[in-house]
Scaffold this motif. Structure first.
Motif, PDB file in Angstrom:
ATOM      1  N   ASP A   1      -5.951   6.554 -14.596  1.00  0.00           N
ATOM      2  CA  ASP A   1      -6.019   5.213 -14.000  1.00  0.00           C
ATOM      3  C   ASP A   1      -4.837   5.072 -13.046  1.00  0.00           C
ATOM      4  O   ASP A   1      -3.772   4.573 -13.407  1.00  0.00           O
ATOM      5  N   PHE A   2      -5.018   5.578 -11.814  1.00  0.00           N
ATOM      6  CA  PHE A   2      -3.988   5.417 -10.799  1.00  0.00           C
ATOM      7  C   PHE A   2      -3.907   3.948 -10.388  1.00  0.00           C
ATOM      8  O   PHE A   2      -4.849   3.176 -10.596  1.00  0.00           O
ATOM      9  N   ILE A   3      -2.800   3.566  -9.787  1.00  0.00           N
ATOM     10  CA  ILE A   3      -2.660   2.212  -9.257  1.00  0.00           C
ATOM     11  C   ILE A   3      -3.630   2.067  -8.077  1.00  0.00           C
ATOM     12  O   ILE A   3      -3.779   2.992  -7.265  1.00  0.00           O
ATOM     13  N   ASP A   4      -4.326   0.949  -8.002  1.00  0.00           N
ATOM     14  CA  ASP A   4      -5.370   0.759  -6.990  1.00  0.00           C
ATOM     15  C   ASP A   4      -4.825   0.940  -5.575  1.00  0.00           C
ATOM     16  O   ASP A   4      -3.784   0.361  -5.214  1.00  0.00           O
ATOM     17  N   MET A   5      -5.554   1.730  -4.770  1.00  0.00           N
ATOM     18  CA  MET A   5      -5.203   1.961  -3.362  1.00  0.00           C
ATOM     19  C   MET A   5      -6.337   1.456  -2.482  1.00  0.00           C
ATOM     20  O   MET A   5      -7.512   1.630  -2.807  1.00  0.00           O
ATOM     21  N   GLU A   6      -5.993   0.870  -1.357  1.00  0.00           N
ATOM     22  CA  GLU A   6      -6.992   0.311  -0.458  1.00  0.00           C
ATOM     23  C   GLU A   6      -7.524   1.355   0.518  1.00  0.00           C
ATOM     24  O   GLU A   6      -8.701   1.358   0.860  1.00  0.00           O
ATOM     25  N   GLN A   7      -6.667   2.252   0.977  1.00  0.00           N
ATOM     26  CA  GLN A   7      -7.057   3.182   2.042  1.00  0.00           C
ATOM     27  C   GLN A   7      -7.714   4.431   1.470  1.00  0.00           C
ATOM     28  O   GLN A   7      -7.163   5.089   0.587  1.00  0.00           O
ATOM     29  N   GLU A   8      -8.884   4.764   2.019  1.00  0.00           N
ATOM     30  CA  GLU A   8      -9.635   5.929   1.555  1.00  0.00           C
ATOM     31  C   GLU A   8      -8.865   7.229   1.790  1.00  0.00           C
ATOM     32  O   GLU A   8      -8.944   8.161   0.990  1.00  0.00           O
ATOM     33  N   GLU A   9      -8.102   7.299   2.881  1.00  0.00           N
ATOM     34  CA  GLU A   9      -7.340   8.527   3.158  1.00  0.00           C
ATOM     35  C   GLU A   9      -6.275   8.760   2.083  1.00  0.00           C
ATOM     36  O   GLU A   9      -5.954   9.910   1.759  1.00  0.00           O
ATOM     37  N   HIS A  10      -5.731   7.689   1.516  1.00  0.00           N
ATOM     38  CA  HIS A  10      -4.761   7.831   0.432  1.00  0.00           C
ATOM     39  C   HIS A  10      -5.451   8.348  -0.828  1.00  0.00           C
ATOM     40  O   HIS A  10      -4.914   9.212  -1.538  1.00  0.00           O
ATOM     41  N   ARG A  11      -6.630   7.831  -1.101  1.00  0.00           N
ATOM     42  CA  ARG A  11      -7.384   8.271  -2.280  1.00  0.00           C
ATOM     43  C   ARG A  11      -7.754   9.748  -2.156  1.00  0.00           C
ATOM     44  O   ARG A  11      -7.654  10.516  -3.113  1.00  0.00           O
TER      45      ARG A  11
ATOM     46  N   GLU B   1       0.825  -1.210   0.000  1.00  0.00           N
ATOM     47  CA  GLU B   1       0.000   0.000   0.000  1.00  0.00           C
ATOM     48  C   GLU B   1       0.862   1.264   0.000  1.00  0.00           C
ATOM     49  O   GLU B   1       0.586   2.221  -0.719  1.00  0.00           O
ATOM     50  N   ASP B   2       1.941   1.267   0.805  1.00  0.00           N
ATOM     51  CA  ASP B   2       2.835   2.425   0.844  1.00  0.00           C
ATOM     52  C   ASP B   2       3.538   2.620  -0.491  1.00  0.00           C
ATOM     53  O   ASP B   2       3.740   3.745  -0.949  1.00  0.00           O
ATOM     54  N   THR B   3       3.927   1.510  -1.106  1.00  0.00           N
ATOM     55  CA  THR B   3       4.597   1.577  -2.412  1.00  0.00           C
ATOM     56  C   THR B   3       3.672   2.184  -3.458  1.00  0.00           C
ATOM     57  O   THR B   3       4.054   3.090  -4.205  1.00  0.00           O
ATOM     58  N   VAL B   4       2.444   1.693  -3.498  1.00  0.00           N
ATOM     59  CA  VAL B   4       1.462   2.183  -4.467  1.00  0.00           C
ATOM     60  C   VAL B   4       1.158   3.655  -4.210  1.00  0.00           C
ATOM     61  O   VAL B   4       1.097   4.472  -5.144  1.00  0.00           O
ATOM     62  N   PHE B   5       0.956   4.010  -2.951  1.00  0.00           N
ATOM     63  CA  PHE B   5       0.625   5.389  -2.603  1.00  0.00           C
ATOM     64  C   PHE B   5       1.740   6.348  -3.009  1.00  0.00           C
ATOM     65  O   PHE B   5       1.486   7.410  -3.598  1.00  0.00           O
ATOM     66  N   ALA B   6       2.987   5.977  -2.721  1.00  0.00           N
ATOM     67  CA  ALA B   6       4.123   6.838  -3.071  1.00  0.00           C
ATOM     68  C   ALA B   6       4.222   7.034  -4.581  1.00  0.00           C
ATOM     69  O   ALA B   6       4.485   8.140  -5.065  1.00  0.00           O
ATOM     70  N   ALA B   7       3.989   5.951  -5.326  1.00  0.00           N
ATOM     71  CA  ALA B   7       4.030   6.055  -6.792  1.00  0.00           C
ATOM     72  C   ALA B   7       2.914   6.965  -7.298  1.00  0.00           C
ATOM     73  O   ALA B   7       3.109   7.788  -8.204  1.00  0.00           O
ATOM     74  N   ASN B   8       1.732   6.838  -6.711  1.00  0.00           N
ATOM     75  CA  ASN B   8       0.592   7.651  -7.138  1.00  0.00           C
ATOM     76  C   ASN B   8       0.774   9.137  -6.807  1.00  0.00           C
ATOM     77  O   ASN B   8       0.354  10.006  -7.569  1.00  0.00           O
TER      78      ASN B   8
END
Length: 407
Positions: free
Chosen positions: A341-351, A311-318
């Protein structure tokens, strides 16, 4: 640190805007093919289509201009009728009227025009028939907004409209009054020419690209403006002496042997920014595809593997992708619907952070942008006002970008 760089060639003039050495805005104006947006034309109505609530107006271009019913009604929403009238009750075939271009012709479509006239100055936009005063939303201080509103109300005559531009923040009443007097005189000349000229005919065009950008972008926040042509340098100095004399010492005439775009690393940044696939500093990459209706941007992790959990990896890339996307839509002047089309994130706060970060960065864009939000499929939807085609690199003339190579 913000810098403007102007490069002049025989057949075109190019302008680049840099923030801390990074290219964020680019514009080009060719000797053949001047900008139409902002120009005033005396036109003749050639077709009225009630089913489309629109009319076509001959303004002397290859394609007839498109005039929508909303652009015929009063420019002040509160003065428009509660029920929208049919356009054939407002316009007749053969009728002559003054229109202003608000969107350039695109592909097979003609220019979009309006009767909601506006003339931009340094501190204000003058609207001769709008009958209200507005203040730029980018001026956030409520006390300053109130001060500018009072100035506008005191200076305008009955029926006139004014929008206090972002540059007006901190401007004196006298500076706004001088700007208004100049724009009133400009409007008087437009009206005078419209009365005595046959249709179709251009009766007024906006400043050149360099003059417009100096008027609209060159503010006290801009450290320097470099230009490599002595004649254009003189024009800019002359313009600023009348408009904002304290900024004249920031104009630099560039006369070094090394080409100006190479010196500031602008050309290499342009070449990279206009590719279909764009690598980010962290190893992730973007893919941009354009259709007539929209632009699709795909975000991929690429070589970026992160240091912690997925999740941290995806969030940082996004996050890095969002920052680059905000720069690219401005630099490439992408308009219309934009789907990311961002990489899928699980946490709503990241979105939510991605939306907040995009909105924060897009405040710097002079063109109106709106981050709509996430779709049910997890795509981020945004829009950016489309005014003109920004053509820097054209598709291959042979295949128009459809060609393939056997592997």
């Amino acid at each position: 640190m913000q810098q403007m760089v102007v490069h002049c060639e025989r057949d075109k003039t190019q302008m680049a805007l840099l923030e801390d050495g990074r290219l964020v805005e680019f514009a080009v104006e060719r000797v053949q093919g001047k900008q139409l947006v902002g120009g005033f034309y005396k036109g003749r109505v050639v077709n009225v289509l009630p089913g489309m609530q629109a009319a076509f107006v001959d303004i002397g271009l290859k394609k007839n201009a498109f005039l929508y019913v909303d652009d015929v009604l009063h420019p002040h929403l509160e003065k428009q009728p509660k029920e929208k009238p049919s356009i054939d009750s407002l316009l007749d075939v053969g009728q002559e009227l003054v229109v202003q271009v608000m969107k350039e012709p695109f592909g097979g479509k003609g220019a979009r025009v309006t009767t909601h006239y506006s003339l931009p100055g340094r501190t204000i936009v003058y609207m001769p028939h709008a009958d209200y005063v507005g203040v730029s939303k980018k001026i956030e201080n409520e006390t300053e907004r109130g001060r500018l509103k009072v100035i506008g109300d005191h200076l305008r005559q009955p029926g006139e409209g004014l929008i206090m531009r972002t540059v007006a923040e901190g401007a004196s009443r006298d500076a706004v009054a001088d700007d208004l007097a100049h724009l009133r005189e400009q409007w008087r000349r437009i009206e005078q020419r419209a009365e005595t000229s046959p249709a179709p005919l251009e009766i007024h065009h906006d400043l050149s690209m360099v003059e417009r950008l100096v008027r609209d972008i060159f503010t006290p926040q801009t450290e320097e403006l470099f230009v490599d042509d002595k004649e254009i340098y003189g024009q800019i100095v002359s313009l600023l002496r009348n408009m904002e004399p304290l900024l004249v010492p920031r104009i630099r005439y560039y006369k070094e042997a090394e080409p100006i775009f190479q010196h500031f690393r602008i050309q290499e940044q342009l070449d990279r920014a206009f590719q279909r696939k764009i690598w980010l500093d962290n190893g992730a990459y973007l893919v941009l595809d354009h259709t007539e209706a929209l632009t699709v941007i795909d975000v991929n992790t690429g070589k970026y593997i992160g240091n912690h959990d997925l999740e941290d990896t995806v969030f940082a890339a996004n996050v890095e992708a969002a920052e680059e996307i905000a720069r690219l839509v401005r630099l490439r002047d992408i308009g219309g619907i934009i789907i990311v089309d961002f990489i899928d994130m699980e946490q709503e706060e990241h979105r939510q952070y991605i939306i907040d970060r995009l909105e924060q960065l897009l405040k710097k864009d002079r063109t109106k942008c709106l981050v709509v939000g996430w779709t049910r499929l997890g795509l981020l939807e945004m829009t950016r006002k489309k005014v003109r085609d920004h053509v820097l690199y054209e598709p291959c003339a042979a295949c128009r970008g459809t060609g393939r190579i056997n592997t």
